[in-house]
Scaffold this motif. Structure first.
Motif, PDB file in Angstrom:
ATOM      1  N   LEU A 198      -2.422   2.992   4.232  1.00 45.79           N
ATOM      2  CA  LEU A 198      -1.715   3.240   2.975  1.00 45.79           C
ATOM      3  C   LEU A 198      -0.226   3.473   3.195  1.00 45.79           C
ATOM      4  O   LEU A 198       0.593   3.219   2.306  1.00 45.79           O
ATOM      5  CB  LEU A 198      -2.336   4.453   2.266  1.00 45.79           C
ATOM      6  N   ILE A 201       1.190  -0.415   3.726  1.00 50.16           N
ATOM      7  CA  ILE A 201       0.975  -1.427   2.687  1.00 50.16           C
ATOM      8  C   ILE A 201       1.685  -0.983   1.412  1.00 50.16           C
ATOM      9  O   ILE A 201       1.359   0.063   0.848  1.00 50.16           O
ATOM     10  CB  ILE A 201      -0.524  -1.624   2.417  1.00 50.16           C
ATOM     11  N   LEU A 203       2.499   0.069  -2.047  1.00 49.18           N
ATOM     12  CA  LEU A 203       1.708   0.329  -3.244  1.00 49.18           C
ATOM     13  C   LEU A 203       2.542   0.839  -4.416  1.00 49.18           C
ATOM     14  O   LEU A 203       2.135   0.694  -5.564  1.00 49.18           O
ATOM     15  CB  LEU A 203       0.606   1.358  -2.924  1.00 49.18           C
ATOM     16  N   ASP A 204       3.700   1.484  -4.123  1.00 52.19           N
ATOM     17  CA  ASP A 204       4.458   2.098  -5.217  1.00 52.19           C
ATOM     18  C   ASP A 204       5.337   1.072  -5.924  1.00 52.19           C
ATOM     19  O   ASP A 204       5.802   0.094  -5.338  1.00 52.19           O
ATOM     20  CB  ASP A 204       5.309   3.266  -4.689  1.00 52.19           C
ATOM     21  N   PRO A 254       6.577   4.791   1.443  1.00 49.03           N
ATOM     22  CA  PRO A 254       6.013   5.151   0.123  1.00 49.03           C
ATOM     23  C   PRO A 254       6.908   6.115  -0.650  1.00 49.03           C
ATOM     24  O   PRO A 254       7.421   7.093  -0.097  1.00 49.03           O
ATOM     25  CB  PRO A 254       4.681   5.818   0.498  1.00 49.03           C
TER      26      PRO A 254
END
Length: 430
Positions: free
Chosen positions: A15, A18, A20-21, A49
């Protein structure tokens, strides 16, 4: 419990790397079509992130940890006995490539000294106490471009080692100490990249953990240690080589060539183009309205001195209260000269203006580079009675008549003399 911890670590680092936000994708899709090259690739590579705004913080890590903890319990219920070797291989491979891309992004802007340019004339004529700690650190690095290039070379070599499984632990070990020092420097000099540098160190530690026990057994316990020979059998092995080739093509060859071109023609820290003159000028006469103001270091209206940079920037020294632009994070998205504010960041005591000039009508058009002042403009006529004097006339921001006489001072700068001497000695040795 051990199974949950292992799942948690795999999910946590997956996480972390990768995207995601939504902030990341907003940055990527906001890039204009002409904004490619090393600038755009740097934005792609500079990911961490962010859930609480545009600036990364350790609170973002807590969100990732919470998501990973929830996911580990769900994973435990759905798949009690996963193939640990396969899962660890894939997550480690993803982290290796993510870490390598992040290092290449910084490595090339150091190899070609873009990140910390040589101090400008304005900086060389600013008192030491008017700089922030981070600006002092940046200028200290900028005065030794060969050392800056060496640091970039270390990052690039470590990144290339990470791209190959057999040398990944060596590259990760280099980065733990190298980027760990960057992290400490950010803390000591109040830099803004301490979260990102800690992020890279955490990825390096995860990659290093793959061989950590074997290294400990070999180097500390001095016991015979067999290397890890497990390898994932892929039905389509060309995918592995295709991914590696794509990373090398984009983030080594394309990014490296673009950074080299940017260093020569389009540096992101300082404006492009050529100024009308270059040098340090004392203000020998300053008349505003009907009043001729005598020299005073305490006067907030009268200019003290003016610097014309090699590029189209003018900086004016006056005793004015100014808000210090304390920007200390790496951002290379600025395209126009007006947006390139490195020369004024982290410093006080001078006002910086971008300018254009018309040699036919002898007109200077100055635009304040401080966005808090609304980019106010100033149009002045210039005359050059001789090679050492410039006369400016026009209207002040308060619409009073303005008449300023500037006399060039032939100053010697030890940094420039040392750099010039070093270049001559190098040529003699050749």
């Amino acid at each position: 419990m051990k199974s949950i911890l292992f799942r948690f670590l795999l999910l946590y680092f997956a996480l972390q790397v990768i995207p995601l936000d939504i902030h990341y994708y907003a940055d990527v899709f906001s890039l204009p079509g002409s904004h490619l090259g090393y600038r755009g690739l740097f934005v792609l590579a500079h990911y961490t992130p962010r859930f609480f705004g545009s600036t990364p913080s350790f609170a973002d890590w807590l969100v990732v940890a919470a998501l990973a903890l929830i996911g580990s319990f769900v994973w435990q219920r759905r798949q009690p006995q996963p193939d640990w070797d396969r899962w660890r291989y894939w997550v480690t491979a993803i982290v290796r490539y993510r870490l390598a891309i992040g290092l290449l992004a910084y490595g090339f802007i150091k190899l070609y000294p873009l990140q910390a340019p040589f101090p400008s004339l304005s900086n060389l004529n600013t008192p030491y106490g008017d700089f922030t700690r981070w600006k002092l650190f940046g200028m200290s690095l900028g005065i030794v471009p060969s050392y800056e290039s060496f640091l970039g070379g270390v990052e690039i070599v470590a990144a290339l080692l990470l791209l190959y499984r057999k040398t990944a632990s060596i590259g990760a070990l280099v980065i733990v100490f190298f980027t760990g020092n960057v992290f400490m420097s950010n803390l000591a000099y109040e830099g803004g990249e301490y979260v990102y540098s800690a992020y890279l160190v955490s990825l390096a530690l995860f990659v290093l953990s793959y061989d950590a026990y074997r290294l400990f057994s070999l180097l500390v316990l001095r016991q015979p240690t067999a290397p890890n020979t497990w390898r994932l059998a892929l039905s389509r092995p060309y995918l592995r080589w295709g991914a590696k080739a794509a990373v090398i093509l984009v983030f080594v060859i394309l990014y490296g060539v673009s950074a080299q071109r940017g260093y020569r023609h389009d540096p992101y820290q300082v404006p492009g183009g050529k100024g009308i003159v270059t040098g340090f000028y004392n203000v020998s006469l300053f008349r505003i309205g009907r009043d001729t103001l005598p020299y005073s270091a305490m006067d907030s209206i009268r200019w003290t001195n003016v610097v014309f940079e090699r590029w189209p920037t003018i900086s004016i020294a006056a005793n004015r209260a100014a808000h210090i632009d304390a920007s200390n994070t790496e951002a290379i998205t600025a395209v126009s000269n007006l947006d390139k504010t490195y020369e004024s960041q982290g410093t006080n005591g001078r006002s910086y203006y971008d300018y254009s000039f018309d040699t036919a009508s002898h007109v200077l058009r100055l635009t304040n580079k401080d966005p808090r002042l609304g980019y106010d403009t100033l149009t002045l006529r210039y005359d050059r009675p001789d090679s050492t004097r410039i006369v400016l006339s026009g209207l002040s921001p308060s619409h009073d008549s303005l008449y300023v006489v500037l006399d060039r001072v032939d100053k010697k700068y030890l940094l420039e003399e040392a750099a010039h001497s070093g270049r001559n000695n190098h040529q003699l040795k050749l």
